[in-house]
Design an enzyme around this catalytic site. Structure first.
Site, PDB file in Angstrom:
ATOM      1  N   MET A 150      -9.073  -3.884  -3.741  1.00  0.00           N
ATOM      2  CA  MET A 150      -9.807  -1.990  -3.302  1.00  0.00           C
ATOM      3  C   MET A 150     -11.534  -2.362  -3.483  1.00  0.00           C
ATOM      4  O   MET A 150     -12.301  -1.593  -2.942  1.00  0.00           O
ATOM      5  CB  MET A 150      -9.356  -1.107  -4.072  1.00  0.00           C
ATOM      6  CG  MET A 150      -8.185  -0.453  -3.738  1.00  0.00           C
ATOM      7  SD  MET A 150      -8.373   0.295  -2.317  1.00  0.00           S
ATOM      8  CE  MET A 150     -10.067   2.020  -2.649  1.00  0.00           C
TER       9      MET A 150
ATOM     10  N   LEU B 169      -2.639  -4.159  -0.304  1.00  0.00           N
ATOM     11  CA  LEU B 169      -3.860  -3.113  -1.268  1.00  0.00           C
ATOM     12  C   LEU B 169      -3.498  -3.330  -2.973  1.00  0.00           C
ATOM     13  O   LEU B 169      -2.779  -2.433  -3.552  1.00  0.00           O
ATOM     14  CB  LEU B 169      -4.788  -2.396  -1.389  1.00  0.00           C
ATOM     15  CG  LEU B 169      -5.439  -2.035  -0.007  1.00  0.00           C
ATOM     16  CD1 LEU B 169      -5.763  -1.351   0.221  1.00  0.00           C
ATOM     17  CD2 LEU B 169      -6.668  -2.979  -0.272  1.00  0.00           C
ATOM     18  N   CYS B 170      -4.518  -3.593  -4.130  1.00  0.00           N
ATOM     19  CA  CYS B 170      -4.427  -3.308  -5.491  1.00  0.00           C
ATOM     20  C   CYS B 170      -6.152  -3.298  -5.426  1.00  0.00           C
ATOM     21  O   CYS B 170      -6.791  -2.785  -4.580  1.00  0.00           O
ATOM     22  CB  CYS B 170      -3.197  -4.127  -6.625  1.00  0.00           C
ATOM     23  SG  CYS B 170      -4.383  -5.970  -6.563  1.00  0.00           S
ATOM     24  N   ARG B 171      -6.090  -3.677  -6.961  1.00  0.00           N
ATOM     25  CA  ARG B 171      -7.385  -3.616  -7.793  1.00  0.00           C
ATOM     26  C   ARG B 171      -8.233  -4.766  -7.179  1.00  0.00           C
ATOM     27  O   ARG B 171      -9.488  -4.532  -6.118  1.00  0.00           O
ATOM     28  CB  ARG B 171      -7.863  -3.780  -9.065  1.00  0.00           C
ATOM     29  CG  ARG B 171      -9.058  -2.902  -9.219  1.00  0.00           C
ATOM     30  CD  ARG B 171      -9.134  -2.735 -10.960  1.00  0.00           C
ATOM     31  NE  ARG B 171      -8.593  -3.241 -11.788  1.00  0.00           N
ATOM     32  CZ  ARG B 171      -8.799  -3.802 -12.674  1.00  0.00           C
ATOM     33  NH1 ARG B 171     -10.270  -3.345 -12.723  1.00  0.00           N
ATOM     34  NH2 ARG B 171      -8.623  -4.584 -13.442  1.00  0.00           N
TER      35      ARG B 171
END
Length: 402
Positions: A381, A353-355
């Site tokens: 996210m 996951l990242c933004r």
């Protein structure tokens, strides 16, 4: 002059020489530390740059070749055919990234300090008379058997190894430099009340001045290398710089992919059906997938809503983003630290996951190339929050995506 009144305390010229030599030694040592540190930083940055961004550069080159080939197929013009052939040749002639990584690792010790490359085998030469004279003189003056101190014996042995290497090449100039270094070394300094002290100080000052010039030139050379210039853009935060570069590459790849689909007759759907798409951190809508399956077909991906509740999650965002809101139980390793902390990753399938999915796409691509089972969470996210999946913050306040 008595032994209680050393010359360097009463002779102004001697005192000035002592001070200038001390200042030059301090300046050279400081510069040398800075240059050695810079060399290690550039080597480490180059290694991470190529490991994380190398696959993206390769994908962009492949898309460029596909676009050029699609144009040539449409027009049939000789110029377009030539460009397509050149673009394809560039892809086929890309250097072996594994070999590139190995060459960088060889220049860096395991503890992060620079290690010099092994010297090339000397050609068989017959040293000239001048080289023979200097060599004999150096051996007579620096032979380890001339002292009984173990530490001094080791220093002399290491110095003679350099002398022997220069002599093997018949390099009289290098031998002269070594002779000057030996004669001006602090260990060879005459006593402070010796009449030879002033002459030694002058030779030591000349040697230090030359070393300062060489060190400054090396610093400029390192700063002007491609990686040196890139690192200079963000010397205090190279990880963030890599992140920005990755997002720029992803944006370019998206543009090339859209162009290729147009040339092949496809028409990629805009985010809202008309007009330009809203911009996230990679020119994408913040609540939609950052990469399409066609842009990076080799990257496994999954919708945020479909990630199993007991999945192993890896969050590659920065600390402030993590603190604002993250998935409880996820492993947090910022993107710039992933390579150094590979040993912390569990062996099971990882959902990254990242933004919005850009940074996680880089990490997944790298992990897959390393043989790891990794999946990119589309939309990051933002998509996780949009799917109503639970989040927590590090502060105890209401979690949100930063």
């Amino acid at each position: 002059m008595s032994a209680q009144s050393p010359a360097h305390w009463t002779d102004p010229e001697r005192q000035e020489l002592e001070e200038r030599v001390a200042a030059a030694e301090l300046a050279w040592l400081s510069m040398d530390v800075d240059v050695q540190t810079l060399r290690v930083e550039i080597d480490n940055f180059a290694l991470i740059h190529h490991q994380l961004l190398g696959p993206l550069y390769a994908r962009l080159d492949e898309l460029d070749a596909l676009v050029a080939e699609a144009v040539a197929a449409r027009t049939g013009r000789p110029e377009d055919l030539r460009r397509a052939a050149e673009a394809r040749q560039q892809v086929e002639e890309l250097p072996d990234l594994d070999a590139l990584f190995d060459s960088v690792r060889e220049r860096s010790g395991q503890d992060g300090e620079a290690a010099p490359p092994p010297p090339a085998a000397p050609q068989r030469v017959r040293p000239g008379k001048e080289a023979q004279r200097i060599y004999r003189e150096l051996v007579r003056r620096a032979h380890p058997d001339l002292t009984t101190d173990p530490g001094e014996q080791r220093r002399r042995a290491a110095f003679l190894a350099r002398v022997n290497e220069a002599y093997a090449y018949g390099d009289a100039a290098a031998l002269e430099g070594l002779a000057a270094e030996w004669s001006t070394a602090p260990e060879a300094a005459p006593a402070v009340d010796s009449p030879d002290r002033a002459d030694w100080l002058r030779r030591r000052l000349d040697w230090l001045t030359a070393k300062i010039g060489e060190t400054a030139a090396e610093q400029v050379r390192l700063e002007q290398t491609p990686m040196g210039r890139l690192l200079a853009l963000a010397p205090q935060d190279p990880d963030r710089l890599l992140e920005q570069l990755a997002e720029e590459l992803l944006a370019k790849a998206a543009e090339r992919q859209a162009e290729l689909q147009r040339l092949l007759g496809g028409d990629p759907d805009p985010v809202d059906g008309h007009g330009p798409a809203p911009v996230g951190d990679n020119r994408t809508h913040p609540t939609t997938s950052q990469e399409s399956h066609t842009m990076f077909p080799q990257i496994p991906s999954a919708d945020a809503a479909a990630v199993p509740a007991d999945a192993a999650l890896l969050d590659v965002r920065e600390q402030d983003e993590w603190d604002a809101g993250h998935v409880d139980g996820a492993l947090h390793i910022p993107i710039g630290e992933v390579i150094a902390r590979l040993g912390e990753l569990p062996d099971e399938k990882l959902y990254v996951l990242c933004r919005v999915g850009g940074r996680s796409a880089q990490v997944v691509q790298y992990l897959v190339q390393q043989g790891r089972d990794a999946v990119n969470v589309d939309g990051g996210m933002y998509a996780w929050e949009g799917a109503g999946r639970p989040m927590v913050s590090s502060t105890g306040q209401e979690a949100f995506v930063l």
